[in-house]
Scaffold this active site. Structure first.
Site, PDB file in Angstrom:
ATOM      1  N   TYR A  53       0.824  -1.225   0.000  1.00  0.00           N
ATOM      2  CA  TYR A  53       0.000   0.000   0.000  1.00  0.00           C
ATOM      3  C   TYR A  53       0.854   1.269   0.000  1.00  0.00           C
ATOM      4  O   TYR A  53       0.430   2.286  -0.551  1.00  0.00           O
ATOM      5  CB  TYR A  53      -1.018  -0.024   1.145  1.00  0.00           C
ATOM      6  N   ARG A  56       1.435   1.815  -3.623  1.00  0.00           N
ATOM      7  CA  ARG A  56       0.225   2.317  -4.297  1.00  0.00           C
ATOM      8  C   ARG A  56       0.041   3.808  -4.000  1.00  0.00           C
ATOM      9  O   ARG A  56      -0.314   4.594  -4.853  1.00  0.00           O
ATOM     10  CB  ARG A  56      -1.030   1.563  -3.825  1.00  0.00           C
ATOM     11  N   GLN A  86     -15.423   1.761  -6.218  1.00  0.00           N
ATOM     12  CA  GLN A  86     -14.685   0.675  -5.565  1.00  0.00           C
ATOM     13  C   GLN A  86     -13.220   1.050  -5.447  1.00  0.00           C
ATOM     14  O   GLN A  86     -12.442   0.330  -4.840  1.00  0.00           O
ATOM     15  CB  GLN A  86     -14.802  -0.613  -6.407  1.00  0.00           C
ATOM     16  N   ASN A  87     -12.856   2.169  -6.070  1.00  0.00           N
ATOM     17  CA  ASN A  87     -11.443   2.547  -6.099  1.00  0.00           C
ATOM     18  C   ASN A  87     -11.003   3.157  -4.776  1.00  0.00           C
ATOM     19  O   ASN A  87     -11.760   3.872  -4.122  1.00  0.00           O
ATOM     20  CB  ASN A  87     -11.186   3.541  -7.230  1.00  0.00           C
ATOM     21  N   ASP A  89      -8.230   5.033  -4.836  1.00  0.00           N
ATOM     22  CA  ASP A  89      -7.518   6.267  -5.198  1.00  0.00           C
ATOM     23  C   ASP A  89      -8.430   7.472  -4.942  1.00  0.00           C
ATOM     24  O   ASP A  89      -9.608   7.314  -4.612  1.00  0.00           O
ATOM     25  CB  ASP A  89      -7.020   6.198  -6.654  1.00  0.00           C
ATOM     26  N   HIS A 104     -14.472   0.608  -0.844  1.00  0.00           N
ATOM     27  CA  HIS A 104     -13.352  -0.245  -0.429  1.00  0.00           C
ATOM     28  C   HIS A 104     -12.252   0.505   0.316  1.00  0.00           C
ATOM     29  O   HIS A 104     -11.125   0.028   0.398  1.00  0.00           O
ATOM     30  CB  HIS A 104     -12.768  -0.970  -1.654  1.00  0.00           C
ATOM     31  N   GLY A 170     -15.814   0.824 -15.900  1.00  0.00           N
ATOM     32  CA  GLY A 170     -14.490   0.297 -15.589  1.00  0.00           C
ATOM     33  C   GLY A 170     -14.433  -0.678 -14.435  1.00  0.00           C
ATOM     34  O   GLY A 170     -13.489  -0.662 -13.655  1.00  0.00           O
ATOM     35  N   THR A 171     -15.436  -1.544 -14.354  1.00  0.00           N
ATOM     36  CA  THR A 171     -15.366  -2.601 -13.332  1.00  0.00           C
ATOM     37  C   THR A 171     -15.825  -3.919 -13.936  1.00  0.00           C
ATOM     38  O   THR A 171     -16.793  -3.964 -14.693  1.00  0.00           O
ATOM     39  CB  THR A 171     -16.211  -2.272 -12.084  1.00  0.00           C
ATOM     40  N   SER A 172     -15.106  -4.999 -13.588  1.00  0.00           N
ATOM     41  CA  SER A 172     -15.476  -6.322 -14.101  1.00  0.00           C
ATOM     42  C   SER A 172     -16.695  -6.867 -13.357  1.00  0.00           C
ATOM     43  O   SER A 172     -17.222  -7.907 -13.738  1.00  0.00           O
ATOM     44  CB  SER A 172     -14.295  -7.278 -13.927  1.00  0.00           C
TER      45      SER A 172
HETATM   46  P1  OAD Z   1     -11.005  -5.407 -12.369  1.00  0.00           P
HETATM   47  O1  OAD Z   1      -9.557  -5.481 -12.673  1.00  0.00           O
HETATM   48  O2  OAD Z   1     -11.702  -6.640 -11.928  1.00  0.00           O
HETATM   49  O3  OAD Z   1     -11.786  -4.845 -13.642  1.00  0.00           O
HETATM   50  C1  OAD Z   1     -11.341  -3.714 -14.330  1.00  0.00           C
HETATM   51  C2  OAD Z   1     -12.278  -3.426 -15.486  1.00  0.00           C
HETATM   52  O4  OAD Z   1     -11.840  -2.213 -16.111  1.00  0.00           O
HETATM   53  C3  OAD Z   1     -12.287  -4.501 -16.570  1.00  0.00           C
HETATM   54  O5  OAD Z   1     -13.634  -4.823 -16.909  1.00  0.00           O
HETATM   55  C4  OAD Z   1     -11.540  -3.839 -17.725  1.00  0.00           C
HETATM   56  O6  OAD Z   1     -12.010  -4.295 -19.002  1.00  0.00           O
HETATM   57  C5  OAD Z   1     -11.907  -2.383 -17.519  1.00  0.00           C
HETATM   58  N1  OAD Z   1     -10.977  -1.401 -18.119  1.00  0.00           N
HETATM   59  C6  OAD Z   1      -9.668  -1.529 -18.446  1.00  0.00           C
HETATM   60  N2  OAD Z   1      -9.167  -0.408 -18.967  1.00  0.00           N
HETATM   61  C7  OAD Z   1     -10.200   0.492 -18.995  1.00  0.00           C
HETATM   62  C8  OAD Z   1     -10.327   1.854 -19.411  1.00  0.00           C
HETATM   63  N3  OAD Z   1      -9.300   2.542 -19.918  1.00  0.00           N
HETATM   64  N4  OAD Z   1     -11.548   2.441 -19.270  1.00  0.00           N
HETATM   65  C9  OAD Z   1     -12.605   1.748 -18.751  1.00  0.00           C
HETATM   66  N5  OAD Z   1     -12.526   0.485 -18.337  1.00  0.00           N
HETATM   67  C10 OAD Z   1     -11.350  -0.148 -18.450  1.00  0.00           C
HETATM   68  O7  OAD Z   1     -11.169  -4.221 -11.291  1.00  0.00           O
HETATM   69  P2  OAD Z   1     -12.427  -3.814 -10.380  1.00  0.00           P
HETATM   70  O8  OAD Z   1     -13.701  -4.255 -11.007  1.00  0.00           O
HETATM   71  O9  OAD Z   1     -12.259  -2.378 -10.046  1.00  0.00           O
HETATM   72  O10 OAD Z   1     -10.836  -4.456  -4.214  1.00  0.00           O
HETATM   73  O11 OAD Z   1     -12.154  -4.687  -9.102  1.00  0.00           O
HETATM   74  C11 OAD Z   1     -13.009  -4.599  -7.998  1.00  0.00           C
HETATM   75  C12 OAD Z   1     -12.249  -4.780  -6.711  1.00  0.00           C
HETATM   76  O12 OAD Z   1     -11.419  -5.931  -6.802  1.00  0.00           O
HETATM   77  C13 OAD Z   1     -11.301  -3.650  -6.409  1.00  0.00           C
HETATM   78  O13 OAD Z   1     -11.920  -2.563  -5.769  1.00  0.00           O
HETATM   79  C14 OAD Z   1     -10.272  -4.293  -5.517  1.00  0.00           C
HETATM   80  C15 OAD Z   1     -10.115  -5.625  -6.242  1.00  0.00           C
HETATM   81  O14 OAD Z   1      -9.715  -6.690  -5.482  1.00  0.00           O
HETATM   82  C16 OAD Z   1     -10.044  -4.404  -3.136  1.00  0.00           C
HETATM   83  O15 OAD Z   1      -8.833  -4.306  -3.185  1.00  0.00           O
HETATM   84  C17 OAD Z   1     -10.775  -4.482  -1.845  1.00  0.00           C
END
Ligand code: OAD
Length: 230
Positions: A53, A56, A86-87, A89, A104, A170-172
């Site tokens: 961290y 980061r 969820q970010n 930052d 988070h 931007g979240t999976s």
């Molecule tokens: P992921 O890495 O699971 O997903 C990131 C998403 O962003 C994917 O669907 C990518 O296709 C998409 N992506 C990539 N580049 C992009 C761009 N330039 N613009 C838009 N989208 C883009 O990350 P999160 O869904 O954020 O938790 O993950 C959720 C949580 O899992 C995080 O908050 C973290 C992690 O473990 C903790 O650390 C508690």
């Protein structure tokens, strides 16, 4: 003003140079998530977790908000925008977004391991083993680790239920309970998804997919929302 609720994930900060988690080259490919982002990992090796961290935080200091973040700020002229992120930052805040709920935790804060209500703002500084709160307990990152409760989830669900328009950027949607927030959005509410890659979205739910990176995607979303809802 119509309520525009935006759920964001690490993808919105990718164009600022911060890594996502699950993509090729993402953080969880380089680091074992259970070693650096779980309470068990913390008990096994505090130095490793603190170092993860600290790195980061140092990286965040040099990162700048991108067009995705600033586009959401511009939308505040037309809509009552509430971001649920969820970010960990602070790029939404640094771009100027007024209402940001962190699910988070936050990188720039640490808290006491002996009293969860003792939270300190440390900015971009590092912490190390032996750094303590005023009661003498070790400080830890103010991050929700795997297996820990998500204190803001009830508020986020309530906010999601009140949306007039919903956007997911931007979240999976791989991590619960955040991924389940979409279930609280009434079926009549239009949902937009911005992501350059296909994501697994609840099948029962209609949504408009803007298959773009966040910077360009938010610009498209902005035009569309102004045309459709203003
Ligand atoms: P992921 O890495 O699971 O997903 C990131 C998403 O962003 C994917 O669907 C990518 O296709 C998409 N992506 C990539 N580049 C992009 C761009 N330039 N613009 C838009 N989208 C883009 O990350 P999160 O869904 O954020 O938790 O993950 C959720 C949580 O899992 C995080 O908050 C973290 C992690 O473990 C903790 O650390 C508690």
């Amino acid at each position: 003003m119509k309520k525009l609720i935006v759920l964001t994930g690490s993808g919105i900060s990718a164009e600022s140079g911060l890594k996502t988690f699950r993509e090729t080259g993402g953080l969880w490919e380089t680091y074992d998530v259970m070693e650096v982002a779980s309470y068990d990992g913390w008990e096994r090796n505090q130095n490793l977790v603190l170092q993860f961290y600290n790195e980061r935080r140092a990286q965040l200091k040099d990162a700048q908000p991108n067009a995705g973040h600033t586009g959401l700020v511009e939308l505040e002229q037309y809509f009552d925008v509430q971001i649920i992120t969820q970010n960990v930052d602070n790029l939404h805040e640094r771009a100027g977004s007024k209402k940001v709920l962190h699910l988070h935790g936050e990188l720039t804060k640490v808290r006491s391991t002996g009293d969860p209500f003792l939270v300190y703002d440390i900015g971009y500084k590092s912490i190390k083993a032996g750094d303590t709160c005023k009661k003498g307990f070790q400080l830890r990152p103010h991050i929700v680790w795997f297996g820990e409760a998500v204190p803001a989830i009830a508020e986020a669900a309530e906010i999601s239920a009140q949306a007039d328009i919903y956007a997911v950027i931007g979240t999976s949607l791989a991590v619960y309970p955040a991924a389940g927030l979409v279930d609280y959005v009434p079926q009549t509410v239009p949902v937009f998804v911005i992501d350059p890659n296909d994501i697994s979205f609840p099948g029962y739910r209609n949504f408009e997919f803007i298959k773009e990176k966040a910077g360009r995607g938010v610009a498209i979303l902005k035009d569309r929302l102004i045309q459709q809802f203003k």
